[in-house]
Write a protein that holds these residues in place. Structure first.
Motif, PDB file in Angstrom:
ATOM      1  N   GLU A  74      -9.747  -0.811  -6.453  1.00 12.58           N
ATOM      2  CA  GLU A  74     -11.190  -1.031  -6.319  1.00 12.58           C
ATOM      3  C   GLU A  74     -11.689  -1.814  -7.518  1.00 12.58           C
ATOM      4  O   GLU A  74     -11.378  -1.489  -8.663  1.00 12.58           O
ATOM      5  CB  GLU A  74     -11.958   0.300  -6.217  1.00 12.58           C
ATOM      6  N   PHE A  75     -12.446  -2.907  -7.267  1.00  9.87           N
ATOM      7  CA  PHE A  75     -12.986  -3.747  -8.346  1.00  9.87           C
ATOM      8  C   PHE A  75     -14.479  -3.926  -8.154  1.00  9.87           C
ATOM      9  O   PHE A  75     -14.923  -4.421  -7.108  1.00  9.87           O
ATOM     10  CB  PHE A  75     -12.289  -5.114  -8.354  1.00  9.87           C
ATOM     11  N   GLU A  76     -15.257  -3.457  -9.144  1.00  7.00           N
ATOM     12  CA  GLU A  76     -16.724  -3.545  -9.118  1.00  7.00           C
ATOM     13  C   GLU A  76     -17.290  -3.114  -7.763  1.00  7.00           C
ATOM     14  O   GLU A  76     -18.122  -3.799  -7.168  1.00  7.00           O
ATOM     15  CB  GLU A  76     -17.191  -4.949  -9.526  1.00  7.00           C
ATOM     16  N   GLY A  77     -16.771  -2.009  -7.285  1.00  9.10           N
ATOM     17  CA  GLY A  77     -17.299  -1.401  -6.063  1.00  9.10           C
ATOM     18  C   GLY A  77     -16.660  -1.893  -4.778  1.00  9.10           C
ATOM     19  O   GLY A  77     -16.952  -1.366  -3.701  1.00  9.10           O
ATOM     20  N   ILE A  78     -15.821  -2.922  -4.857  1.00  5.46           N
ATOM     21  CA  ILE A  78     -15.222  -3.472  -3.634  1.00  5.46           C
ATOM     22  C   ILE A  78     -13.755  -3.040  -3.521  1.00  5.46           C
ATOM     23  O   ILE A  78     -12.939  -3.367  -4.388  1.00  5.46           O
ATOM     24  CB  ILE A  78     -15.313  -5.014  -3.600  1.00  5.46           C
ATOM     25  N   PRO A  79     -13.448  -2.272  -2.456  1.00  2.25           N
ATOM     26  CA  PRO A  79     -12.069  -1.817  -2.279  1.00  2.25           C
ATOM     27  C   PRO A  79     -11.199  -2.906  -1.647  1.00  2.25           C
ATOM     28  O   PRO A  79     -11.701  -3.793  -0.969  1.00  2.25           O
ATOM     29  CB  PRO A  79     -12.222  -0.638  -1.315  1.00  2.25           C
ATOM     30  N   VAL A  80      -9.902  -2.801  -1.877  1.00  2.00           N
ATOM     31  CA  VAL A  80      -8.929  -3.633  -1.154  1.00  2.00           C
ATOM     32  C   VAL A  80      -8.910  -3.143   0.299  1.00  2.00           C
ATOM     33  O   VAL A  80      -8.967  -1.936   0.541  1.00  2.00           O
ATOM     34  CB  VAL A  80      -7.526  -3.484  -1.792  1.00  2.00           C
ATOM     35  N   PRO A  81      -8.887  -4.054   1.284  1.00  2.00           N
ATOM     36  CA  PRO A  81      -8.825  -3.615   2.684  1.00  2.00           C
ATOM     37  C   PRO A  81      -7.706  -2.592   2.902  1.00  2.00           C
ATOM     38  O   PRO A  81      -6.563  -2.818   2.483  1.00  2.00           O
ATOM     39  CB  PRO A  81      -8.561  -4.916   3.435  1.00  2.00           C
ATOM     40  N   GLU A  82      -8.089  -1.498   3.546  1.00  2.00           N
ATOM     41  CA  GLU A  82      -7.216  -0.338   3.781  1.00  2.00           C
ATOM     42  C   GLU A  82      -5.829  -0.730   4.312  1.00  2.00           C
ATOM     43  O   GLU A  82      -4.802  -0.240   3.856  1.00  2.00           O
ATOM     44  CB  GLU A  82      -7.921   0.575   4.801  1.00  2.00           C
ATOM     45  N   VAL A  83      -5.813  -1.642   5.251  1.00  2.00           N
ATOM     46  CA  VAL A  83      -4.569  -1.993   5.949  1.00  2.00           C
ATOM     47  C   VAL A  83      -3.498  -2.509   4.983  1.00  2.00           C
ATOM     48  O   VAL A  83      -2.301  -2.268   5.173  1.00  2.00           O
ATOM     49  CB  VAL A  83      -4.839  -3.035   7.073  1.00  2.00           C
ATOM     50  N   LEU A  84      -3.924  -3.183   3.885  1.00  4.45           N
ATOM     51  CA  LEU A  84      -2.956  -3.753   2.937  1.00  4.45           C
ATOM     52  C   LEU A  84      -2.255  -2.674   2.119  1.00  4.45           C
ATOM     53  O   LEU A  84      -1.201  -2.912   1.534  1.00  4.45           O
ATOM     54  CB  LEU A  84      -3.651  -4.750   2.004  1.00  4.45           C
ATOM     55  N   LEU A  85      -2.868  -1.464   2.074  1.00  7.34           N
ATOM     56  CA  LEU A  85      -2.263  -0.350   1.332  1.00  7.34           C
ATOM     57  C   LEU A  85      -1.432   0.536   2.255  1.00  7.34           C
ATOM     58  O   LEU A  85      -0.784   1.475   1.816  1.00  7.34           O
ATOM     59  CB  LEU A  85      -3.361   0.500   0.670  1.00  7.34           C
ATOM     60  N   SER A  86      -1.455   0.230   3.554  1.00  6.64           N
ATOM     61  CA  SER A  86      -0.858   1.119   4.556  1.00  6.64           C
ATOM     62  C   SER A  86       0.666   1.070   4.566  1.00  6.64           C
ATOM     63  O   SER A  86       1.316   2.004   5.025  1.00  6.64           O
ATOM     64  CB  SER A  86      -1.367   0.739   5.961  1.00  6.64           C
ATOM     65  N   GLY A  87       1.245  -0.049   4.101  1.00  9.83           N
ATOM     66  CA  GLY A  87       2.700  -0.202   4.164  1.00  9.83           C
ATOM     67  C   GLY A  87       3.198  -0.514   5.563  1.00  9.83           C
ATOM     68  O   GLY A  87       4.400  -0.612   5.789  1.00  9.83           O
ATOM     69  N   HIS A  88       2.282  -0.705   6.494  1.00  5.03           N
ATOM     70  CA  HIS A  88       2.648  -0.975   7.889  1.00  5.03           C
ATOM     71  C   HIS A  88       2.713  -2.499   8.081  1.00  5.03           C
ATOM     72  O   HIS A  88       1.699  -3.172   8.263  1.00  5.03           O
ATOM     73  CB  HIS A  88       1.583  -0.359   8.809  1.00  5.03           C
ATOM     74  N   HIS A  89       3.936  -3.040   8.044  1.00  8.17           N
ATOM     75  CA  HIS A  89       4.097  -4.507   7.978  1.00  8.17           C
ATOM     76  C   HIS A  89       3.559  -5.221   9.210  1.00  8.17           C
ATOM     77  O   HIS A  89       2.992  -6.305   9.102  1.00  8.17           O
ATOM     78  CB  HIS A  89       5.565  -4.865   7.732  1.00  8.17           C
ATOM     79  N   GLY A  90       3.715  -4.613  10.361  1.00  3.45           N
ATOM     80  CA  GLY A  90       3.205  -5.206  11.598  1.00  3.45           C
ATOM     81  C   GLY A  90       1.692  -5.330  11.589  1.00  3.45           C
ATOM     82  O   GLY A  90       1.139  -6.398  11.884  1.00  3.45           O
TER      83      GLY A  90
END
Ligand code: 9D3
Length: 260
Positions: A190-206
């Motif tokens: 999270e940077f200055e209130g903006i999170p990284v999109p959830e899907v990129l942290l999911s580990g689900h490559h598809g």
């Protein structure tokens, strides 16, 4: 690594302009490896009169000066190799607009001879007799052809085999599939209130691949709809664009409308 892929001769009234550019760019590695030979030629060295004059008044009158044909013709003749595929290019606002397709085309030559204009340009007869093509880098006015030449050289040299590392391989270029690239994120999560999109942290490559493809499509749709006409699109891509189209009425006059 040791084989010369391309020789580039730059004909200019300002040869020193290129020293700093090529000394600090990523192209330095290609030059150091000997894959590319970059040679700058001072057109003035081919003016044989006492004062080494390279320009003259335009016939018919008008503001500014025109570059004389003789020194340019001599300079081109002096650098042109007799072997291999050679392309003589004049950087000119009157040329075809440069793009990635043109860069790929030029990367197949053994030698590029690039003429940089100044003042009001060069005598038309030298173009007629010595130049294969005129290239512009876009619809804006610069002071000369040197920066455009540097832009063209950067785009072409990075395409030569072995110039880029495998991570940055030219096959992965945006534009090679005709779409803009998806957004990138790195830490922190999270940077200055903006999170990284959830899907990129999911580990689900598809799911990540689908999200990235859709973000590419969304960005291209929003920013460069002209590119969609020539992009290669799957059925899923087209369905996603159709969905975007339904949502954005303001974009509904874009060129993609003809394709769906
Ligand atoms: C301001 C002078 N112009 C008409 C009165 C003509 C003109 C001459 C020379 C405009 C620009 C230039 C110098 N530009 C280039 O040589 C050039 C260029 C450019 O200005 N824009 C985009 N691509 C290119 S390639 C060479």
């Amino acid at each position: 690594m040791r084989v010369i892929r391309m020789r580039i001769d730059i004909l200019t009234l300002f040869p020193q302009f290129f020293d700093s550019i090529f000394a600090t760019s990523i192209l330095q590695r290609a030059i150091a490896n000997g894959q590319v030979v970059l040679n700058t030629v001072d057109i003035r060295d081919f003016a044989y009169d006492k004062h080494r004059v390279v320009d003259d008044y335009p016939y018919g009158g008008g503001a500014g000066m025109v570059m004389k044909p003789e020194p340019i013709a001599r300079a081109i003749t002096a650098v042109k190799q007799s072997q291999g595929k050679v392309r003589v290019i004049y950087m000119s606002p009157q040329g075809q607009v440069f793009n990635q397709g043109k860069a790929l085309e030029l990367a197949a030559f053994d030698q590029l001879v690039i003429l940089c204009g100044h003042y009001e340009g060069v005598d038309e007869r030298v173009i007629q007799l010595y130049v294969d093509e005129e290239i512009s880098i876009g619809d804006f006015v610069l002071t000369g052809g040197e920066l455009p030449a540097a832009v063209l050289i950067d785009a072409v040299v990075r395409l030569l085999p072995g110039v880029l590392g495998s991570a940055e391989s030219a096959a992965q270029d945006s534009f090679s599939d005709g779409l803009l690239e998806y957004p990138q994120y790195t830490r922190p999560p999270e940077f200055e209130g903006i999170p990284v999109p959830e899907v990129l942290l999911s580990g689900h490559h598809g799911r990540i691949a689908t999200w990235r493809r859709q973000e590419s499509l969304r960005r291209t749709w929003e920013r460069r709809p002209d590119l969609l006409v020539r992009a290669s699109l799957s059925t899923a891509d087209q369905a996603f664009l159709k969905q975007l189209q339904g949502r954005t009425d303001s974009n509904s006059c874009c060129q993609f409308d003809d394709r769906v």
